[in-house]
Design an enzyme around this catalytic site. Structure first.
Site, PDB file in Angstrom:
ATOM      1  N   ASN A 147      27.749  80.887 -19.671  1.00 12.09           N
ATOM      2  CA  ASN A 147      28.045  79.736 -20.531  1.00 12.09           C
ATOM      3  C   ASN A 147      29.466  79.204 -20.323  1.00 12.09           C
ATOM      4  OD1 ASN A 147      29.532  81.717 -21.785  1.00 12.09           O
ATOM      5  ND2 ASN A 147      28.259  81.838 -23.619  1.00 12.09           N
ATOM      6  N   ARG A 286      38.819  82.912 -28.831  1.00 15.18           N
ATOM      7  CA  ARG A 286      38.477  83.765 -29.960  1.00 15.18           C
ATOM      8  C   ARG A 286      39.397  83.430 -31.126  1.00 15.18           C
ATOM      9  NH1 ARG A 286      34.318  84.184 -27.993  1.00 15.18           N
ATOM     10  NH2 ARG A 286      33.220  86.028 -27.238  1.00 15.18           N
ATOM     11  N   GLN A 315      33.263  86.311 -38.043  1.00 12.01           N
ATOM     12  CA  GLN A 315      32.131  85.388 -37.935  1.00 12.01           C
ATOM     13  C   GLN A 315      30.896  86.037 -38.534  1.00 12.01           C
ATOM     14  OE1 GLN A 315      33.477  82.703 -34.092  1.00 12.01           O
ATOM     15  NE2 GLN A 315      31.705  83.963 -33.910  1.00 12.01           N
ATOM     16  N   HIS A 334      30.608  78.467 -34.117  1.00  9.66           N
ATOM     17  CA  HIS A 334      30.707  79.012 -32.756  1.00  9.66           C
ATOM     18  C   HIS A 334      29.446  78.619 -31.966  1.00  9.66           C
ATOM     19  CE1 HIS A 334      31.973  82.729 -30.197  1.00  9.66           C
ATOM     20  NE2 HIS A 334      31.697  81.692 -29.453  1.00  9.66           N
TER      21      HIS A 334
HETATM   22  P1  NAD Z   1      37.494  85.093 -17.270  1.00 13.34           P
HETATM   23  O1  NAD Z   1      37.456  86.569 -17.222  1.00 13.34           O
HETATM   24  O2  NAD Z   1      36.955  84.313 -16.120  1.00 13.34           O
HETATM   25  O3  NAD Z   1      39.002  84.598 -17.479  1.00 13.34           O
HETATM   26  C1  NAD Z   1      39.880  85.202 -18.353  1.00 13.34           C
HETATM   27  C2  NAD Z   1      41.276  84.916 -17.850  1.00 13.34           C
HETATM   28  O4  NAD Z   1      42.189  85.326 -18.870  1.00 13.34           O
HETATM   29  C3  NAD Z   1      41.647  85.690 -16.586  1.00 13.34           C
HETATM   30  O5  NAD Z   1      42.099  84.786 -15.603  1.00 13.34           O
HETATM   31  C4  NAD Z   1      42.777  86.618 -17.055  1.00 13.34           C
HETATM   32  O6  NAD Z   1      43.740  86.857 -16.058  1.00 13.34           O
HETATM   33  C5  NAD Z   1      43.345  85.827 -18.209  1.00 13.34           C
HETATM   34  N1  NAD Z   1      44.114  86.609 -19.183  1.00 13.34           N
HETATM   35  C6  NAD Z   1      43.757  87.751 -19.803  1.00 13.34           C
HETATM   36  N2  NAD Z   1      44.756  88.157 -20.613  1.00 13.34           N
HETATM   37  C7  NAD Z   1      45.739  87.250 -20.511  1.00 13.34           C
HETATM   38  C8  NAD Z   1      47.029  87.136 -21.088  1.00 13.34           C
HETATM   39  N3  NAD Z   1      47.479  88.051 -21.937  1.00 13.34           N
HETATM   40  N4  NAD Z   1      47.798  86.074 -20.739  1.00 13.34           N
HETATM   41  C9  NAD Z   1      47.353  85.156 -19.844  1.00 13.34           C
HETATM   42  N5  NAD Z   1      46.134  85.225 -19.259  1.00 13.34           N
HETATM   43  C10 NAD Z   1      45.338  86.256 -19.591  1.00 13.34           C
HETATM   44  O7  NAD Z   1      36.774  84.689 -18.631  1.00 13.34           O
HETATM   45  P2  NAD Z   1      36.118  83.285 -19.028  1.00 13.34           P
HETATM   46  O8  NAD Z   1      34.701  83.263 -18.639  1.00 13.34           O
HETATM   47  O9  NAD Z   1      37.020  82.194 -18.592  1.00 13.34           O
HETATM   48  O10 NAD Z   1      36.149  83.442 -20.618  1.00 13.34           O
HETATM   49  C11 NAD Z   1      37.362  83.561 -21.318  1.00 13.34           C
HETATM   50  C12 NAD Z   1      37.110  83.878 -22.767  1.00 13.34           C
HETATM   51  O11 NAD Z   1      36.485  82.755 -23.381  1.00 13.34           O
HETATM   52  C13 NAD Z   1      36.131  85.022 -23.019  1.00 13.34           C
HETATM   53  O12 NAD Z   1      36.747  86.280 -22.935  1.00 13.34           O
HETATM   54  C14 NAD Z   1      35.646  84.726 -24.410  1.00 13.34           C
HETATM   55  O13 NAD Z   1      36.503  85.316 -25.370  1.00 13.34           O
HETATM   56  C15 NAD Z   1      35.749  83.212 -24.501  1.00 13.34           C
HETATM   57  N6  NAD Z   1      34.402  82.589 -24.501  1.00 13.34           N
HETATM   58  C16 NAD Z   1      34.053  81.832 -25.566  1.00 13.34           C
HETATM   59  C17 NAD Z   1      32.792  81.271 -25.624  1.00 13.34           C
HETATM   60  C18 NAD Z   1      32.376  80.384 -26.769  1.00 13.34           C
HETATM   61  O14 NAD Z   1      31.182  80.194 -26.985  1.00 13.34           O
HETATM   62  N7  NAD Z   1      33.308  79.817 -27.515  1.00 13.34           N
HETATM   63  C19 NAD Z   1      31.875  81.505 -24.593  1.00 13.34           C
HETATM   64  C20 NAD Z   1      32.299  82.234 -23.479  1.00 13.34           C
HETATM   65  C21 NAD Z   1      33.559  82.802 -23.457  1.00 13.34           C
END
Ligand code: NAD
Length: 387
Positions: A147, A286, A315, A334
Site C-alpha cells: 500500500n 504513525r 487507534q 487511518h
Molecule cells: P520503508 O521501510 O520503505 O522506509 C522507511 C524509511 O524510514 C527508510 O528509508 C529508513 O531509512 C527511514 N528511517 C527510519 N528511521 C529513521 C529516522 N530515525 N530518521 C530518518 N529516517 C528514518 O517504509 P515505507 O513503506 O516507506 O513506510 C514507512 C512507514 O509508513 C511505515 O513504517 C508505516 O509506519 C507507515 N505506513 C502508513 C500507512 C498508512 O496507511 N497510513 C501504510 C503503510 C505504511
C-alpha cells in the site's frame, strides 16, 4: 493444524456492501523498484471487494478451512475481556491491520505461548512489541509495498488540501450553502514555488517526492540512508543530515518514517517550534511520532498553518481526542493504506505469507520484520529495537 486469529475493522455501519462502486481495480504486477506484487498460489476473492473488514475476512476462510485450519475473525481487540485476548492463548498465528491494530504487547505475547507468526496485513508493524517478538522467537512479517503508493497518493492529496484550503472551501458549499469566496480564499495558497520536504525517503517518502516534483517545488529530505546521487539529481533534492535542519527549511513537511524508538514523540514543542511560521505538517506514518498536545498548541498559535494525516494514537482514538477539533486540520481515519486497490494486494500478500509458512517454506525476505530473534529483511532497514 494451526489456529489463525485475524483482527479486522468493523463492517460499514450500513452493513457489508452488496456491490462495489467500480467493477474492477487495476492489476499491479510490479512495484517501482522491481519487487513483484504478491504471488499466492491462488486467491478466493475478487480484487476490488471490501476485504479488510470483518465480513471480508481478507478472503482467507476457504483456503484455511479447506486445509483443516481454524480461522477466527474478530474486530473486538481492546481490553482484557476482548475476543482477541480470549483467542490468544492457543493462537499459532495472529493477523492484524495497522488501521485497526491489535496491539501485540509484551504482556499479550507472554499469554500466547503457541504464537509463532504475527502478520501485518499492510505495512508498519509497530503495533507488535518487536523486542518481545524477538525474545519469544516469533516471526513478524508484513506485506511490504502493498500500500506504499496508496499512502503516497493520500499524502500528496492532503498536502494540496491543506495548502489550497480545500476542506473549508468545500464546507462553504455543503454546510453553509454559501458562496463565501473571501472566506475560502483567505487561507488558500499555491504549492508552486514552496519548499516541500519528507522525513524518510523510503518506499513511501520517495514516491511522495516523485509525485510532487511536477508541481515546480523545491524538494528536500532527510533519511538515515541517503538516496543514490542519481535520484537526488533527477529530482533536484536537497539532503538534510537531520530532522531539525529539514524542519526549519521547508514550507511543507510530510512524515514517512516508521514508528520506533528513534522517532517516537519526535515532533514535540521544540521541533514544531523550529518550523517556519505557517508551515504545514502531514503525517501518514504513525500518530505517535507526533506529540499529540504539541500539535494542537502549534495549530492554535499559528506556528503550523495546517496539520493533516490519517494516523492517530491509539487507534481508534477517543471520541474527545483533541485532533478531532483542533483548528485547520484535515485528518481522516487511518484509511490511506486500505483503499480497495491496496486491500487486494495485501490480502493476496497475507495469503502468500501463510502459504509459505504453512508449507514450511521461507517467507520472502522483503516481507520479514523479525525472524529468529533479530530484525530481518525489510525490518533491518527500517526499525530499531530497545534490546
Ligand atoms: P520503508 O521501510 O520503505 O522506509 C522507511 C524509511 O524510514 C527508510 O528509508 C529508513 O531509512 C527511514 N528511517 C527510519 N528511521 C529513521 C529516522 N530515525 N530518521 C530518518 N529516517 C528514518 O517504509 P515505507 O513503506 O516507506 O513506510 C514507512 C512507514 O509508513 C511505515 O513504517 C508505516 O509506519 C507507515 N505506513 C502508513 C500507512 C498508512 O496507511 N497510513 C501504510 C503503510 C505504511
Amino acid at each position: 493444524m494451526a489456529k489463525i486469529v485475524c483482527v479486522l475493522y468493523d463492517d460499514p455501519v450500513d452493513g457489508y456492501p452488496p456491490t462495489s462502486a467500480r467493477d474492477e481495480v487495476p492489476h499491479i504486477s510490479t512495484y517501482p523498484d522491481g519487487q513483484t506484487a504478491p504471488e499466492p498460489a491462488d486467491i478466493d476473492f475478487t480484487p476490488g471487494e471490501l476485504l479488510g473488514s470483518v465480513s471480508g475476512e481478507l478472503g482467507l476462510r476457504r483456503f484455511l478451512e479447506d486445509a483443516g485450519h481454524t480461522l477466527v475473525v474478530t474486530s473486538d481487540k481492546d481490553g482484557p475481556d476482548s475476543a482477541f485476548d480470549r483467542e490468544l492463548p492457543d493462537a499459532d498465528v495472529v493477523i492484524s491491520q495497522p488501521f485497526w491494530p491489535a496491539y501485540l504487547t509484551a504482556d499479550r505475547i507472554e499469554r500466547a505461548p503457541r504464537l509463532q507468526l504475527a502478520i501485518t496485513a499492510g505495512v508498519g508493524s509497530d503495533h507488535v512489541d518487536l523486542d518481545a517478538a524477538k525474545q519469544h522467537g516469533i516471526t513478524v512479517a508484513e506485506v511490504t509495498q502493498s500500500n506504499s503508493l496508496s499512502v503516497a497518493e493520500h499524502a500528496v492529496m492532503q498536502i494540496l488540501a491543506l495548502v489550497r484550503n480545500y476542506l473549508p472551501a468545500h464546507r462553504w458549499v455543503t454546510d453553509e450553502r454559501g458562496w463565501n469566496i473571501a472566506d475560502a480564499a483567505r487561507r488558500a495558497y499555491d504549492v508552486q514555488g514552496m519548499s516541500v520536504g519528507v522525513m524518510a525517503a523510503g518506499r513511501i517518502g520517495l514516491a511522495v517526492l516523485r509525485r510532487l516534483a511536477p508541481f515546480d517545488v523545491q524538494l528536500h529530505y532527510t533519511d538515515k540512508q541517503r538516496l543514490a546521487p542519481g535520484i537526488e539529481q533527477e529530482l533536484g533534492l536537497t539532503y538534510h543530515e537531520d530532522i531539525r535542519s529539514l524542519a526549519g527549511s521547508v514550507d511543507v513537511l510530510s512524515i514517512h518514517a516508521p514508528l520506533h524508538p528513534e522517532t517516537e514523540g519526535l515532533f514535540d514543542d521544540d521541533l514544531l517550534g523550529s518550523m517556519k511560521r505557517g508551515a504545514y505538517l502531514v503525517n501518514t506514518a504513525r500518530g505517535a511520532i507526533c506529540d499529540r498536545d504539541a500539535v494542537v498548541r502549534a495549530l492554535e498559535s499559528g506556528r503550523l498553518a495546517g496539520y493533516a494525516g490519517d494516523v492517530w494514537h491509539p487507534q481508534p482514538p477517543e471520541r474527545d481526542h483533541p485532533w478531532r477539533d483542533m483548528p485547520n486540520h484535515g485528518m481522516t481515519p487511518h484509511v490511506s493504506g486500505t483503499t480497495l486497490s491496496a486491500q487486494a494486494r495485501y490480502a493476496a500478500g497475507t495469503r502468500e505469507i501463510l502459504e509459505s509458512w504453512l508449507a514450511g517454506s521461507p517467507i520472502r525476505d522483503e516481507y520479514l520484520i523479525v525472524q529468529r530473534g533479530a530484525l530481518a529483511g525489510a525490518g533491518s532497514a527500517a526499525y530499531t529495537t530497545r534490546s
